[in-house]
Design a protein around this motif. Structure first.
Motif, PDB file in Angstrom:
ATOM      1  N   UNK A   6       0.938  -0.995   0.183  1.00 45.51           N
ATOM      2  CA  UNK A   6       0.290   0.055  -0.295  1.00 45.51           C
ATOM      3  C   UNK A   6       0.861   0.864   0.065  1.00 45.51           C
ATOM      4  N   UNK A   7       1.395   1.487  -0.793  1.00 47.35           N
ATOM      5  CA  UNK A   7       2.456   2.576  -0.819  1.00 47.35           C
ATOM      6  C   UNK A   7       1.900   3.535  -1.501  1.00 47.35           C
ATOM      7  N   UNK A   8       0.641   3.822  -2.874  1.00 44.08           N
ATOM      8  CA  UNK A   8       0.499   5.014  -3.475  1.00 44.08           C
ATOM      9  C   UNK A   8       0.079   6.148  -2.182  1.00 44.08           C
ATOM     10  N   UNK A   9       0.816   7.075  -2.557  1.00 42.92           N
ATOM     11  CA  UNK A   9       1.069   8.994  -1.703  1.00 42.92           C
ATOM     12  C   UNK A   9       1.940   8.858  -0.271  1.00 42.92           C
ATOM     13  N   UNK A  48       4.043   6.830  -6.519  1.00 42.48           N
ATOM     14  CA  UNK A  48       2.592   7.020  -7.532  1.00 42.48           C
ATOM     15  C   UNK A  48       2.185   5.586  -7.608  1.00 42.48           C
ATOM     16  N   UNK A  49       3.158   3.913  -7.394  1.00 41.85           N
ATOM     17  CA  UNK A  49       2.801   3.277  -7.619  1.00 41.85           C
ATOM     18  C   UNK A  49       1.422   2.954  -6.624  1.00 41.85           C
ATOM     19  N   UNK A  50       0.889   1.857  -6.712  1.00 45.20           N
ATOM     20  CA  UNK A  50       0.052   1.134  -4.891  1.00 45.20           C
ATOM     21  C   UNK A  50       1.380  -0.130  -4.434  1.00 45.20           C
ATOM     22  N   UNK A  51       1.415  -0.808  -5.940  1.00 45.04           N
ATOM     23  CA  UNK A  51       2.211  -2.137  -4.793  1.00 45.04           C
ATOM     24  C   UNK A  51       3.292  -2.122  -5.191  1.00 45.04           C
ATOM     25  N   UNK A  52       4.240  -2.878  -4.776  1.00 42.13           N
ATOM     26  CA  UNK A  52       5.750  -3.186  -5.958  1.00 42.13           C
ATOM     27  C   UNK A  52       6.279  -4.494  -4.562  1.00 42.13           C
ATOM     28  N   UNK A  53       6.179  -5.182  -5.868  1.00 39.96           N
ATOM     29  CA  UNK A  53       6.846  -7.101  -5.486  1.00 39.96           C
ATOM     30  C   UNK A  53       8.660  -7.396  -6.517  1.00 39.96           C
ATOM     31  N   UNK A  54       9.184  -7.616  -5.302  1.00 39.55           N
ATOM     32  CA  UNK A  54      10.863  -7.710  -5.839  1.00 39.55           C
ATOM     33  C   UNK A  54      11.172  -9.210  -5.610  1.00 39.55           C
ATOM     34  N   UNK A  55      11.939  -9.691  -6.549  1.00 45.18           N
ATOM     35  CA  UNK A  55      11.832 -11.094  -7.168  1.00 45.18           C
ATOM     36  C   UNK A  55      14.029 -11.621  -7.824  1.00 45.18           C
ATOM     37  N   UNK A  56      14.082 -13.120  -8.466  1.00 43.48           N
ATOM     38  CA  UNK A  56      15.208 -13.488  -8.331  1.00 43.48           C
ATOM     39  C   UNK A  56      16.455 -12.586  -7.790  1.00 43.48           C
ATOM     40  N   UNK A  57      16.359 -12.776  -6.068  1.00 41.96           N
ATOM     41  CA  UNK A  57      17.635 -11.788  -5.246  1.00 41.96           C
ATOM     42  C   UNK A  57      16.774  -9.975  -5.179  1.00 41.96           C
ATOM     43  N   UNK A  85       6.881   8.429  -8.852  1.00 47.01           N
ATOM     44  CA  UNK A  85       7.755   8.615  -7.849  1.00 47.01           C
ATOM     45  C   UNK A  85       7.252  10.128  -7.860  1.00 47.01           C
ATOM     46  N   UNK A  86       7.677  10.810  -6.759  1.00 48.94           N
ATOM     47  CA  UNK A  86       6.572  12.538  -7.470  1.00 48.94           C
ATOM     48  C   UNK A  86       7.479  12.674  -5.822  1.00 48.94           C
ATOM     49  N   UNK A  87       8.018  14.352  -6.630  1.00 48.49           N
ATOM     50  CA  UNK A  87       8.676  15.109  -5.743  1.00 48.49           C
ATOM     51  C   UNK A  87       7.578  16.277  -4.661  1.00 48.49           C
ATOM     52  N   UNK A  88       7.350  16.390  -3.978  1.00 46.75           N
ATOM     53  CA  UNK A  88       6.990  16.684  -2.702  1.00 46.75           C
ATOM     54  C   UNK A  88       7.329  18.370  -2.705  1.00 46.75           C
ATOM     55  N   UNK A 143       0.986  17.595  -2.616  1.00 44.74           N
ATOM     56  CA  UNK A 143      -0.045  16.779  -2.288  1.00 44.74           C
ATOM     57  C   UNK A 143       0.200  16.330  -3.428  1.00 44.74           C
ATOM     58  N   UNK A 144      -0.718  14.925  -3.119  1.00 45.36           N
ATOM     59  CA  UNK A 144      -1.401  14.145  -4.633  1.00 45.36           C
ATOM     60  C   UNK A 144      -2.359  15.421  -5.232  1.00 45.36           C
ATOM     61  N   UNK A 145      -3.717  15.900  -5.022  1.00 45.54           N
ATOM     62  CA  UNK A 145      -4.389  16.761  -5.107  1.00 45.54           C
ATOM     63  C   UNK A 145      -3.134  17.984  -6.234  1.00 45.54           C
ATOM     64  N   UNK A 146      -1.915  18.002  -6.047  1.00 49.17           N
ATOM     65  CA  UNK A 146      -1.273  18.748  -6.791  1.00 49.17           C
ATOM     66  C   UNK A 146      -0.862  18.325  -8.663  1.00 49.17           C
ATOM     67  N   UNK A 147      -1.029  17.309  -8.406  1.00 52.18           N
ATOM     68  CA  UNK A 147      -0.651  16.569  -9.735  1.00 52.18           C
ATOM     69  C   UNK A 147      -1.594  16.696 -10.076  1.00 52.18           C
ATOM     70  N   UNK A 148      -2.582  17.130 -10.064  1.00 48.09           N
ATOM     71  CA  UNK A 148      -3.838  16.859 -10.832  1.00 48.09           C
ATOM     72  C   UNK A 148      -3.341  18.153 -12.048  1.00 48.09           C
TER      73      UNK A 148
END
Length: 243
Positions: free
Chosen positions: A39-42, A102-111, A180-183, A188-193
């Motif tokens: 649960x990464x977004x924002x 800016x994404x919702x989830x990340x999954x790592x793999x392969x070490x 990612x976005x620069x704060x 805020x996320x609303x500023x990206x609109x």
């Protein structure tokens, strides 16, 4: 030197494969939130890059706070990069942030794993990547917006259906998805609109926002290509997406 940090951010996103670090600092073993990547977004985070010689070249060791803390302003503002440079013996130390995902989830793999924890000032961070840099980058501190940079990484970014996805499109039709976005430029996320009206896009470049109906998955197997806009937001090339 700040522009170097912005360029290798996204380069140094979490779940990147790390090589051994030479950073000198207070090594920690703070508890890491095992569900942070679900649960990464924002969510806010900060990064520090320590730059060292590596043979005939130089490399940046990338640390961030994700999974540990959200980089409190007072503690972040108290970190002095010049002082850290002297303490670590690095060629340069660069503060990068605060930023948000800016994404919702990340999954790592392969070490793809995190490295050791180090405390800078009062903030504990985890090493996330080691990124090669050119000597000219270190000397000038300049990285051109909308230019590509490579990072070794094996991971999947997931953007949930029903939530906005923001993209840059090159004159050649290559699609880059915001990671990612620069704060400091979009507090805020609303500023990206209204981001599209604020960007100074080079000739032939486009910006767009859309809302997918189903989850969007961006897979990287070994090496990612990233870029940034002129407001310090970072994007990953998505070869499976076509303009």
């Amino acid at each position: 030197m700040r522009r170097i940090a912005v360029a290798v951010l996204g380069v140094g996103l979490l779940l990147s494969a790390c090589s051994p670090t030479t950073t000198r600092g207070n090594v920690q073993n703070a508890p890491v939130n095992p569900n942070a990547g679900l649960d990464m977004r924002d969510h806010r985070y900060c990064e520090i890059l320590t730059v060292y010689r590596n043979g005939f070249g130089v490399q940046a060791e990338v640390f961030n706070t994700f999974g540990l803390n959200e980089c409190p302003d007072s503690e972040w503002n108290s970190i002095n990069a010049d002082q850290l440079k002297r303490q670590t013996g690095a060629l340069a130390v660069v503060k990068n942030g605060p930023r948000a995902w800016a994404m919702d989830e990340v999954q790592g793999r392969d070490g793809s794993v995190a490295g050791k924890q180090v405390t800078f000032g009062a903030i504990t961070m985890i090493q996330r990547a080691t990124v090669p840099l050119s000597l000219s980058q270190v000397k000038s501190g300049i990285v051109t917006p909308y230019a590509e940079q490579l990072v070794n990484r094996s991971s999947t970014y997931i953007y949930r259906g029903g939530k906005p996805v923001r993209e840059l499109i090159s004159p050649e039709g290559k699609v880059y998805v915001m990671q990612t976005y620069d704060l400091t430029t979009s507090p805020t996320a609303a500023a990206l609109e209204n981001l599209g009206t604020r960007l100074k896009l080079p000739a032939g470049w486009q910006y767009r926002e859309f809302t997918p109906q189903t989850d969007l998955r961006l897979d990287v197997n070994g090496q990612a290509t990233v870029t940034r806009d002129d407001l310090q937001n970072t994007y990953q090339y998505a070869p499976t997406l076509v303009n």
